[in-house]
Motif scaffolding. Structure first.
Motif: not given
Length: 224
Positions: A19-24, A72-73, A82-89
């Motif tokens: 997930m960290r690799a997707y920052v930015g 739980r979250l 983290p938010d990667v710009g995709l819809p939750e679904q």
């Protein structure tokens, strides 16, 4: 209660690295092609920690199989993607897509070709001590803390652990071995945290050569 550090790493540690690799970076992976972020993660992890790829594939798939509920979250009992710009679904299928790409890379032995880092995450994963050095000693506050850039280099040289000093020198030589254009070296040092320009008349690469030379000064007396 929140996950302990041990439980976090055991269940989600490598998932977190992915997930960290997707920052930015855009999460634009498709079944046919991994994103630039995932390609960077694969390239660096194959090079430095190939055994971690199987763990990443498993943790991604397990998380997608059993996504946490909102309660739980909120309680901190689960890793929150983290938010990667995709819809939750769409997150679940995206995680399966990442796991499939990693599995394919492992089973087919398909390793991204060697190249200069392509993302902010990859620069810091490949040159971690250079990032510590440039980000810590050459931030925008450097002119207020040191008389000049050589004074900052000297402060690092006399204060750093000898093992870290040796690691930094090795990373600088590896960075120079990439033989990038000067504009790309300017981008590299910026990605690695440098917020001031090299001193006149040095170009970015020439300044890195100068720094490596000062750090390997044979007159250095550690522990004195």
């Amino acid at each position: 209660m929140p996950l302990s550090p041990l439980e976090h790493d055991r269940r989600h540690g490598e998932l977190d690295q992915v997930m960290r690799a997707y920052v930015g970076q855009p999460a634009d992976d498709t079944p046919d092609k991994p994103s630039a972020a995932l390609t960077a993660y694969l390239r660096q992890t194959w090079h430095s920690r190939p055994w971690a790829l199987a763990t990443a594939e498993r943790q991604l798939r397990e998380y997608a199989d059993h996504p946490p509920g909102r309660l739980r979250l909120r309680l901190g009992e689960f890793y929150a993607v983290p938010d990667v710009g995709l819809p939750e679904q769409d997150i679940q299928q995206w995680l399966y897509c990442l796991a499939d790409h990693i599995k394919h890379s492992l089973e087919e032995g398909e390793v991204p070709p060697s190249a200069a880092p392509a993302t902010h995450w990859e620069w810091h994963a490949r040159f971690p001590e250079t990032g510590q050095f440039l980000g810590g000693w050459f931030s925008q506050d450097m002119p207020d803390e040191f008389d000049d850039r050589d004074a900052a280099v000297e402060d690092y040289r006399i204060s750093a652990d000898p093992h870290l000093l040796a690691r930094l020198v090795g990373e600088l030589h590896e960075l120079l071995a990439l033989r990038l254009d000067e504009s790309d070296y300017a981008l590299a040092v910026a990605e690695l945290g440098m917020e001031v320009d090299p001193p006149t008349p040095y170009s970015p690469s020439a300044w890195l050569v100068h720094v490596a030379g000062r750090l390997t000064d044979p007159q250095a007396e550690y522990g004195s």
